[in-house]
Design an enzyme around this catalytic site. Structure first.
Site, PDB file in Angstrom:
ATOM      1  N   ASN A   9       0.919  -1.107   0.176  1.00 45.96           N
ATOM      2  CA  ASN A   9       0.026   0.074   0.077  1.00 45.96           C
ATOM      3  C   ASN A   9       0.986   1.242  -0.069  1.00 45.96           C
ATOM      4  O   ASN A   9       1.673   1.497   1.101  1.00 45.96           O
ATOM      5  CB  ASN A   9      -0.912  -0.044   1.136  1.00 45.96           C
ATOM      6  CG  ASN A   9      -1.608   1.210   1.326  1.00 45.96           C
ATOM      7  OD1 ASN A   9      -1.844   2.029   0.616  1.00 45.96           O
ATOM      8  ND2 ASN A   9      -2.188   1.464   2.576  1.00 45.96           N
ATOM      9  N   TRP A  10       1.044   1.969  -1.072  1.00 46.56           N
ATOM     10  CA  TRP A  10       1.801   2.978  -1.149  1.00 46.56           C
ATOM     11  C   TRP A  10       1.451   4.257  -0.768  1.00 46.56           C
ATOM     12  O   TRP A  10       2.019   5.325  -0.424  1.00 46.56           O
ATOM     13  CB  TRP A  10       2.241   3.228  -2.887  1.00 46.56           C
ATOM     14  CG  TRP A  10       3.128   2.030  -3.429  1.00 46.56           C
ATOM     15  CD1 TRP A  10       3.582   1.182  -2.732  1.00 46.56           C
ATOM     16  CD2 TRP A  10       3.233   2.102  -4.753  1.00 46.56           C
ATOM     17  NE1 TRP A  10       4.291   0.393  -3.531  1.00 46.56           N
ATOM     18  CE2 TRP A  10       4.029   1.218  -4.992  1.00 46.56           C
ATOM     19  CE3 TRP A  10       3.104   2.818  -5.788  1.00 46.56           C
ATOM     20  CZ2 TRP A  10       4.609   0.705  -6.381  1.00 46.56           C
ATOM     21  CZ3 TRP A  10       3.415   2.485  -7.205  1.00 46.56           C
ATOM     22  CH2 TRP A  10       4.234   1.638  -7.429  1.00 46.56           C
ATOM     23  N   LYS A  11       0.117   4.318  -0.315  1.00 44.18           N
ATOM     24  CA  LYS A  11      -0.413   5.436   0.254  1.00 44.18           C
ATOM     25  C   LYS A  11      -0.224   6.396  -0.792  1.00 44.18           C
ATOM     26  O   LYS A  11      -0.415   6.454  -1.898  1.00 44.18           O
ATOM     27  CB  LYS A  11       0.140   5.797   1.861  1.00 44.18           C
ATOM     28  CG  LYS A  11      -0.122   4.506   2.631  1.00 44.18           C
ATOM     29  CD  LYS A  11       0.044   4.983   4.113  1.00 44.18           C
ATOM     30  CE  LYS A  11       0.039   3.328   4.840  1.00 44.18           C
ATOM     31  NZ  LYS A  11       0.157   3.450   6.221  1.00 44.18           N
ATOM     32  N   HIS A  95      -9.182   0.858   5.753  1.00 46.83           N
ATOM     33  CA  HIS A  95      -8.076   0.971   6.276  1.00 46.83           C
ATOM     34  C   HIS A  95      -8.195   2.032   7.234  1.00 46.83           C
ATOM     35  O   HIS A  95      -9.172   3.141   7.357  1.00 46.83           O
ATOM     36  CB  HIS A  95      -6.944   1.727   5.391  1.00 46.83           C
ATOM     37  CG  HIS A  95      -5.614   1.723   5.653  1.00 46.83           C
ATOM     38  ND1 HIS A  95      -5.170   2.617   6.671  1.00 46.83           N
ATOM     39  CD2 HIS A  95      -4.637   0.907   5.380  1.00 46.83           C
ATOM     40  CE1 HIS A  95      -4.011   2.510   6.791  1.00 46.83           C
ATOM     41  NE2 HIS A  95      -3.477   1.336   6.188  1.00 46.83           N
ATOM     42  N   GLU A  97      -6.491   4.399   8.708  1.00 44.30           N
ATOM     43  CA  GLU A  97      -6.266   5.801   8.202  1.00 44.30           C
ATOM     44  C   GLU A  97      -7.446   6.539   7.658  1.00 44.30           C
ATOM     45  O   GLU A  97      -7.842   7.641   7.954  1.00 44.30           O
ATOM     46  CB  GLU A  97      -5.163   6.026   7.272  1.00 44.30           C
ATOM     47  CG  GLU A  97      -3.708   5.845   8.173  1.00 44.30           C
ATOM     48  CD  GLU A  97      -2.776   5.313   6.883  1.00 44.30           C
ATOM     49  OE1 GLU A  97      -2.889   5.458   5.841  1.00 44.30           O
ATOM     50  OE2 GLU A  97      -1.811   4.933   7.508  1.00 44.30           O
ATOM     51  N   GLU A 167      -4.911  -5.281  11.087  1.00 44.00           N
ATOM     52  CA  GLU A 167      -3.892  -4.442  11.030  1.00 44.00           C
ATOM     53  C   GLU A 167      -4.154  -3.723  12.296  1.00 44.00           C
ATOM     54  O   GLU A 167      -4.928  -2.757  12.355  1.00 44.00           O
ATOM     55  CB  GLU A 167      -3.996  -3.410   9.923  1.00 44.00           C
ATOM     56  CG  GLU A 167      -3.765  -3.914   8.706  1.00 44.00           C
ATOM     57  CD  GLU A 167      -3.096  -2.798   7.688  1.00 44.00           C
ATOM     58  OE1 GLU A 167      -2.079  -3.090   7.187  1.00 44.00           O
ATOM     59  OE2 GLU A 167      -3.880  -2.011   7.508  1.00 44.00           O
ATOM     60  N   GLY A 173       2.817   1.973  11.009  1.00 41.67           N
ATOM     61  CA  GLY A 173       3.741   3.107  10.709  1.00 41.67           C
ATOM     62  C   GLY A 173       4.557   3.222  11.749  1.00 41.67           C
ATOM     63  O   GLY A 173       5.253   4.431  11.832  1.00 41.67           O
ATOM     64  N   SER A 212       3.935  -2.627  10.226  1.00 43.94           N
ATOM     65  CA  SER A 212       5.055  -2.704  10.418  1.00 43.94           C
ATOM     66  C   SER A 212       6.069  -3.911  10.288  1.00 43.94           C
ATOM     67  O   SER A 212       6.916  -4.382  10.638  1.00 43.94           O
ATOM     68  CB  SER A 212       5.799  -2.169  11.822  1.00 43.94           C
ATOM     69  OG  SER A 212       5.507  -0.981  12.305  1.00 43.94           O
ATOM     70  N   GLY A 233       2.771  -1.255   4.209  1.00 43.96           N
ATOM     71  CA  GLY A 233       2.963   0.155   4.107  1.00 43.96           C
ATOM     72  C   GLY A 233       4.568   0.652   3.867  1.00 43.96           C
ATOM     73  O   GLY A 233       5.031   0.324   2.695  1.00 43.96           O
ATOM     74  N   GLY A 234       5.183   1.032   4.750  1.00 37.91           N
ATOM     75  CA  GLY A 234       6.510   1.653   4.719  1.00 37.91           C
ATOM     76  C   GLY A 234       7.338   0.745   3.913  1.00 37.91           C
ATOM     77  O   GLY A 234       8.127   1.115   3.081  1.00 37.91           O
TER      78      GLY A 234
HETATM   79  C1  PEP Z   1      -0.652  -0.049   6.414  1.00 38.59           C
HETATM   80  O1  PEP Z   1      -0.602   1.091   6.488  1.00 38.59           O
HETATM   81  O2  PEP Z   1      -1.416  -0.644   6.062  1.00 38.59           O
HETATM   82  C2  PEP Z   1       0.649  -0.457   6.829  1.00 38.59           C
HETATM   83  C3  PEP Z   1       0.686  -2.034   7.489  1.00 38.59           C
HETATM   84  O3  PEP Z   1       1.777   0.460   7.106  1.00 38.59           O
HETATM   85  P1  PEP Z   1       3.208   0.152   7.542  1.00 38.59           P
HETATM   86  O4  PEP Z   1       3.572  -1.337   7.124  1.00 38.59           O
HETATM   87  O5  PEP Z   1       3.912   1.125   7.274  1.00 38.59           O
HETATM   88  O6  PEP Z   1       2.867  -0.105   9.228  1.00 38.59           O
END
Ligand code: PEP
Length: 255
Positions: A9-11, A95, A97, A167, A173, A212, A233-234
């Site tokens: 997920n590149w956001k 999600h 967010e 999640e 994040g 993470s 994500g990251g």
């Molecule tokens: C996400 O935003 O879905 C996520 C899992 O981010 P990260 O891997 O950066 O924690």
């Protein structure tokens, strides 16, 4: 047998040029990954560029959000059919967010799930508790409410097309992943709930862990019996680290 599914997920990151360069770097790295599903979720503005770069590969395209209506006066929104037209096979919904920053409710998420299936896309439905809820011992109660609400409009004969992403909000994040044991406990609970609701199809739903995930912790998380891949994500922003997660490889120098 559930196939592991890894989604990046590149956001709100990467323009079209950066997105296409990522795909060029990723594809040779994952050419030997037949046993897993790989999904990229760029921002809407890069969907077409990523679709073109992915042409002929088994890597699937996803949107990060969708509106449940087929068309209409919804300024700034994107309909499921528009995503299908761009070549999307998945869309992320619910999600944390979007729930926290944009006020999305379980009922709204549920309407998106039904609309995506109707348009031939597979929903990746995110659920998870906040730290406050976990500390208060409410994790399972929160998951139960989110599953019930977010899947309320799911036709039971389409349950097998769903992907669930557990999640924990406190792990997104933050660099602080759930331990494999904590994640497995939540996944087993979710699995039990999906099986109770949807029988064999529920038992076959892929449940990703997200929060993470990095090359260093992927192998231990993926070794858990109810974890079927990751929503990243990251670490999904670099083709190298995403491909290492897909291969469960530990980064050089990590324990
Ligand atoms: C996400 O935003 O879905 C996520 C899992 O981010 P990260 O891997 O950066 O924690």
């Amino acid at each position: 047998m559930r196939r592991p599914i890894f989604a990046a997920n590149w956001k709100m990151h990467k323009n079209r040029r950066e997105a296409a360069a990522y795909v060029r770097e990723l594809l040779p790295r994952v050419a030997d990954s037949d046993g897993v599903e790989i999904v990229l979720a760029p921002p809407f503005t890069a969907l077409e560029a990523v679709a073109a770069a992915l042409a002929g590969s088994a890597v699937a395209l996803a949107a990060q959000n969708v509106h449940p209506a087929a068309s209409g006066a919804f300024t700034g929104e994107i309909a499921p059919g528009m995503l299908a037209d761009l070549g999307c096979r998945f869309a992320i919904v619910g999600h944390s967010e979007r729930r926290a920053l944009f006020g999305e409710t379980d009922a709204f998420v549920s309407s998106k799930v039904a609309a995506l299936l109707e348009a031939g896309l597979r929903p990746i439905v995110c659920i998870g508790e906040t730290l406050e809820q976990r500390d208060a011992g409410r994790t399972f109660e929160v998951l139960e409410t989110q599953i019930t609400g977010s899947l309320a409009d799911l036709p039971s004969d389409r349950a097998g097309e769903l992907v669930l992403a557990y999640e924990p909000v406190w792990a997104i994040g933050t660099g602080r992943s759930a331990t494999p044991g904590m994640a497995q406990e939540a996944h087993a609970y979710i699995r039990g709930r999906l099986t109770a609701d949807f029988g064999e199809a529920g038992a076959g739903i892929q449940i990703q862990y997200g929060g993470s995930v990095k090359p260093e912790n992927a192998a231990a998380l993926m070794a858990q019996p109810d974890i079927d891949g990751a929503l990243v994500g990251g670490a999904g922003l670099e083709a190298e680290s995403f491909s290492k997660i897909i291969h469960f490889e530990a980064q050089e120098g990590s324990s």
